[in-house]
Design an enzyme around this catalytic site. Sequence first.
Site, PDB file in Angstrom:
ATOM      1  N   ASN A  12       1.059  -1.103   0.067  1.00  0.00           N
ATOM      2  CA  ASN A  12      -0.026   0.084  -0.080  1.00  0.00           C
ATOM      3  C   ASN A  12       0.918   1.262   0.127  1.00  0.00           C
ATOM      4  O   ASN A  12       0.440   2.352   0.709  1.00  0.00           O
ATOM      5  CB  ASN A  12      -0.880   0.080   1.228  1.00  0.00           C
ATOM      6  CG  ASN A  12      -2.049   1.043   0.975  1.00  0.00           C
ATOM      7  OD1 ASN A  12      -2.539   1.574   2.152  1.00  0.00           O
ATOM      8  ND2 ASN A  12      -2.576   1.292  -0.203  1.00  0.00           N
ATOM      9  N   ASP A 134       4.815  -5.511  -9.523  1.00  0.00           N
ATOM     10  CA  ASP A 134       5.331  -4.900  -8.314  1.00  0.00           C
ATOM     11  C   ASP A 134       6.687  -4.022  -8.748  1.00  0.00           C
ATOM     12  O   ASP A 134       7.633  -4.813  -9.204  1.00  0.00           O
ATOM     13  CB  ASP A 134       5.489  -5.873  -7.186  1.00  0.00           C
ATOM     14  CG  ASP A 134       6.124  -5.230  -5.847  1.00  0.00           C
ATOM     15  OD1 ASP A 134       6.389  -4.204  -5.777  1.00  0.00           O
ATOM     16  OD2 ASP A 134       5.980  -6.002  -4.791  1.00  0.00           O
TER      17      ASP A 134
HETATM   18  P1  4NP Z   1       3.315  -1.961  -3.456  1.00  0.00           P
HETATM   19  O1  4NP Z   1       4.870  -2.284  -3.674  1.00  0.00           O
HETATM   20  O2  4NP Z   1       2.742  -3.640  -3.015  1.00  0.00           O
HETATM   21  O3  4NP Z   1       3.047  -1.809  -4.920  1.00  0.00           O
HETATM   22  O4  4NP Z   1       2.841  -1.022  -2.335  1.00  0.00           O
HETATM   23  C1  4NP Z   1       5.622  -2.875  -2.276  1.00  0.00           C
HETATM   24  C2  4NP Z   1       5.968  -1.981  -1.080  1.00  0.00           C
HETATM   25  C3  4NP Z   1       6.596  -2.606  -0.342  1.00  0.00           C
HETATM   26  C4  4NP Z   1       6.930  -3.937  -0.280  1.00  0.00           C
HETATM   27  C5  4NP Z   1       6.778  -4.762  -1.561  1.00  0.00           C
HETATM   28  C6  4NP Z   1       5.924  -4.174  -2.338  1.00  0.00           C
HETATM   29  N1  4NP Z   1       7.835  -4.320   0.911  1.00  0.00           N
HETATM   30  O5  4NP Z   1       8.358  -5.538   0.597  1.00  0.00           O
HETATM   31  O6  4NP Z   1       8.084  -3.752   1.755  1.00  0.00           O
END
Ligand code: 4NP
Length: 167
Positions: A12, A134
């Site tokens: 998020n 991602d």
């Molecule tokens: P999102 O991206 O899912 O698009 O917000 C990420 C943000 C943080 C992490 C992984 C994906 N993390 O591993 O902290």
Amino acid sequence: MKVSVLFVCLGNICRSPTAHGLFQAYVNDAQLSDDIFVDSAGTGAWHVGESPDKRAQSIALNKGYDISHLSGRQVEPDDFFTFDYILAMDTQNLHDLTSIRPKQSKSRLGLFLELANEGIADKQVLDNTLEVPDPFYGDAEHFEKAIHLIETGAKNLLERIREKYDI
Ligand code: 4NP
């Protein structure tokens, strides 16, 4: 409110706040903010209370969308009773959501791009993908690709919702 939409990714802080901010902007432009409620959340809890990732913020701002005010939160059981649509950015998010979804939930749970782009013929324009990959461990190119997919998807989603709810 006639309809509510929750965008979900892992943290998020990258994809789902971008979708939240862009879709909210389209809803506002269409003067539908009294009809459509928009929110976002993560399946993970690492970034609760944080602003969106700086890279996501700046790429959105370059396109004219300010997402700096958004704050990370984790998906909670109540969401499955509050939202009409719960839209996952990728298949892992969808899998994780499916595993915590209460049986009585009536929310429509699915992949954001699958639902948004359903029935749209020109799949080439849509990059032939049902997932927003991602970008967190990637570079600027990954963030560009994510916002491109989200922009198209969010516009198409609003069209579909407007047709379905006659708003
Ligand atoms: P999102 O991206 O899912 O698009 O917000 C990420 C943000 C943080 C992490 C992984 C994906 N993390 O591993 O902290």
